[in-house]
Motif scaffolding. Sequence first.
Motif, PDB file in Angstrom:
ATOM      1  N   ILE A 107      -0.052  -3.021   4.787  1.00  0.00           N
ATOM      2  CA  ILE A 107      -0.093  -2.374   3.473  1.00  0.00           C
ATOM      3  C   ILE A 107      -1.465  -2.594   2.831  1.00  0.00           C
ATOM      4  O   ILE A 107      -2.050  -1.667   2.259  1.00  0.00           O
ATOM      5  N   PHE A 108      -1.969  -3.804   2.940  1.00  0.00           N
ATOM      6  CA  PHE A 108      -3.268  -4.164   2.371  1.00  0.00           C
ATOM      7  C   PHE A 108      -4.369  -3.242   2.881  1.00  0.00           C
ATOM      8  O   PHE A 108      -5.153  -2.694   2.105  1.00  0.00           O
ATOM      9  N   HIS A 109      -4.421  -3.049   4.184  1.00  0.00           N
ATOM     10  CA  HIS A 109      -5.470  -2.207   4.762  1.00  0.00           C
ATOM     11  C   HIS A 109      -5.294  -0.737   4.357  1.00  0.00           C
ATOM     12  O   HIS A 109      -6.274  -0.074   4.024  1.00  0.00           O
ATOM     13  N   ASP A 110      -4.053  -0.255   4.384  1.00  0.00           N
ATOM     14  CA  ASP A 110      -3.798   1.125   3.954  1.00  0.00           C
ATOM     15  C   ASP A 110      -4.237   1.340   2.503  1.00  0.00           C
ATOM     16  O   ASP A 110      -4.848   2.350   2.171  1.00  0.00           O
ATOM     17  N   ALA A 111      -3.915   0.375   1.658  1.00  0.00           N
ATOM     18  CA  ALA A 111      -4.242   0.504   0.236  1.00  0.00           C
ATOM     19  C   ALA A 111      -5.749   0.462   0.012  1.00  0.00           C
ATOM     20  O   ALA A 111      -6.276   1.221  -0.814  1.00  0.00           O
ATOM     21  N   PHE A 112      -6.457  -0.402   0.724  1.00  0.00           N
ATOM     22  CA  PHE A 112      -7.905  -0.457   0.542  1.00  0.00           C
ATOM     23  C   PHE A 112      -8.565   0.840   0.991  1.00  0.00           C
ATOM     24  O   PHE A 112      -9.517   1.311   0.357  1.00  0.00           O
ATOM     25  N   VAL A 113      -8.048   1.441   2.042  1.00  0.00           N
ATOM     26  CA  VAL A 113      -8.568   2.746   2.471  1.00  0.00           C
ATOM     27  C   VAL A 113      -8.378   3.759   1.342  1.00  0.00           C
ATOM     28  O   VAL A 113      -9.286   4.539   1.029  1.00  0.00           O
ATOM     29  N   LYS A 114      -7.213   3.732   0.699  1.00  0.00           N
ATOM     30  CA  LYS A 114      -6.944   4.647  -0.416  1.00  0.00           C
ATOM     31  C   LYS A 114      -7.880   4.374  -1.598  1.00  0.00           C
ATOM     32  O   LYS A 114      -8.326   5.315  -2.262  1.00  0.00           O
ATOM     33  N   VAL A 115      -8.161   3.108  -1.867  1.00  0.00           N
ATOM     34  CA  VAL A 115      -9.075   2.768  -2.961  1.00  0.00           C
ATOM     35  C   VAL A 115     -10.424   3.432  -2.721  1.00  0.00           C
ATOM     36  O   VAL A 115     -10.974   4.093  -3.615  1.00  0.00           O
ATOM     37  N   PHE A 116     -10.965   3.296  -1.524  1.00  0.00           N
ATOM     38  CA  PHE A 116     -12.264   3.893  -1.232  1.00  0.00           C
ATOM     39  C   PHE A 116     -12.187   5.424  -1.213  1.00  0.00           C
ATOM     40  O   PHE A 116     -13.098   6.102  -1.668  1.00  0.00           O
ATOM     41  N   GLU A 164      -9.322  -3.334 -11.984  1.00  0.00           N
ATOM     42  CA  GLU A 164      -8.329  -4.122 -11.256  1.00  0.00           C
ATOM     43  C   GLU A 164      -6.928  -3.539 -11.443  1.00  0.00           C
ATOM     44  O   GLU A 164      -6.146  -3.474 -10.509  1.00  0.00           O
ATOM     45  N   GLY A 165      -6.619  -3.094 -12.655  1.00  0.00           N
ATOM     46  CA  GLY A 165      -5.328  -2.460 -12.915  1.00  0.00           C
ATOM     47  C   GLY A 165      -5.168  -1.182 -12.114  1.00  0.00           C
ATOM     48  O   GLY A 165      -4.094  -0.892 -11.575  1.00  0.00           O
ATOM     49  N   TRP A 166      -6.239  -0.393 -12.035  1.00  0.00           N
ATOM     50  CA  TRP A 166      -6.231   0.845 -11.255  1.00  0.00           C
ATOM     51  C   TRP A 166      -5.976   0.532  -9.779  1.00  0.00           C
ATOM     52  O   TRP A 166      -5.137   1.159  -9.131  1.00  0.00           O
ATOM     53  N   MET A 167      -6.678  -0.483  -9.272  1.00  0.00           N
ATOM     54  CA  MET A 167      -6.487  -0.883  -7.875  1.00  0.00           C
ATOM     55  C   MET A 167      -5.069  -1.405  -7.635  1.00  0.00           C
ATOM     56  O   MET A 167      -4.426  -1.043  -6.652  1.00  0.00           O
ATOM     57  N   ARG A 168      -4.590  -2.256  -8.548  1.00  0.00           N
ATOM     58  CA  ARG A 168      -3.262  -2.840  -8.399  1.00  0.00           C
ATOM     59  C   ARG A 168      -2.210  -1.741  -8.288  1.00  0.00           C
ATOM     60  O   ARG A 168      -1.284  -1.820  -7.492  1.00  0.00           O
ATOM     61  N   ARG A 169      -2.363  -0.692  -9.083  1.00  0.00           N
ATOM     62  CA  ARG A 169      -1.418   0.426  -9.052  1.00  0.00           C
ATOM     63  C   ARG A 169      -1.400   1.063  -7.665  1.00  0.00           C
ATOM     64  O   ARG A 169      -0.333   1.395  -7.136  1.00  0.00           O
ATOM     65  N   ILE A 170      -2.569   1.224  -7.065  1.00  0.00           N
ATOM     66  CA  ILE A 170      -2.654   1.789  -5.707  1.00  0.00           C
ATOM     67  C   ILE A 170      -1.935   0.868  -4.713  1.00  0.00           C
ATOM     68  O   ILE A 170      -1.171   1.330  -3.861  1.00  0.00           O
ATOM     69  N   VAL A 213       0.444  -1.407  -5.312  1.00  0.00           N
ATOM     70  CA  VAL A 213       1.894  -1.401  -5.557  1.00  0.00           C
ATOM     71  C   VAL A 213       2.508  -0.109  -5.027  1.00  0.00           C
ATOM     72  O   VAL A 213       3.541  -0.139  -4.342  1.00  0.00           O
ATOM     73  N   ASN A 214       1.886   1.029  -5.316  1.00  0.00           N
ATOM     74  CA  ASN A 214       2.419   2.309  -4.842  1.00  0.00           C
ATOM     75  C   ASN A 214       2.407   2.390  -3.318  1.00  0.00           C
ATOM     76  O   ASN A 214       3.343   2.932  -2.713  1.00  0.00           O
ATOM     77  N   THR A 215       1.388   1.835  -2.689  1.00  0.00           N
ATOM     78  CA  THR A 215       1.334   1.819  -1.222  1.00  0.00           C
ATOM     79  C   THR A 215       2.467   0.959  -0.670  1.00  0.00           C
ATOM     80  O   THR A 215       3.116   1.334   0.313  1.00  0.00           O
TER      81      THR A 215
END
Length: 180
Positions: free
Chosen positions: A47-56, A68-74, A76-78
């Motif tokens: 999940i961590f890797h999938d979410a970081f890909v989405k962040v970028f 950080e809140g924006w990232m956290r939302r990604i 959590v949703n992932t």
Amino acid sequence: MLSEEEIIAGCKQGKASAQEKLYQLYSRRMMAVCVRYTRSRFEAEDIFHDAFVKVFKYLDSYNGGSFEGWMRRIFVNTAINHYHKNKKIEEQLDYSSIEESTPSTEDIISQISGQELMVIINQLPEGYKLVFNLYVVEGYNHREIAETLNIAEGTSKSQLAKAKASLQKILLKQSMSEAC
């Protein structure tokens, strides 16, 4: 040392050094989010890797506010999407009439560390754990949880009440075994 804004700007320009700095800055906190929603380190890392890909990938859609809140939302949703994809949610009944009740466990909780509490939370069944994390840790309300998980609002309330009751039983059992 670069500011958060400079790091974000560098990431938007595709600079690998800025991406690495962003990763270093937030990786521990975001991994902690992933661990809260999974049963294993392997699943959390996925999940961590999938979410970081989405962040970028979606960094251009960030337009101010708490990064950080924006990232956290990604993250959590992932984690929630991962849960939906990989777990069959059992048909759940609508427990709208069940009230939330929180038995007093403050004395026990004050005696354990955050890490010990996370271990105990991880013992909860998936549905309880997911609702508990969304409500208590992330601050979602029952309507938001119901919409996110495609369940009835009453089911969210029921799952939270059951999670709290389960946590209380585990904490009381742990307290009694330590007292002996």
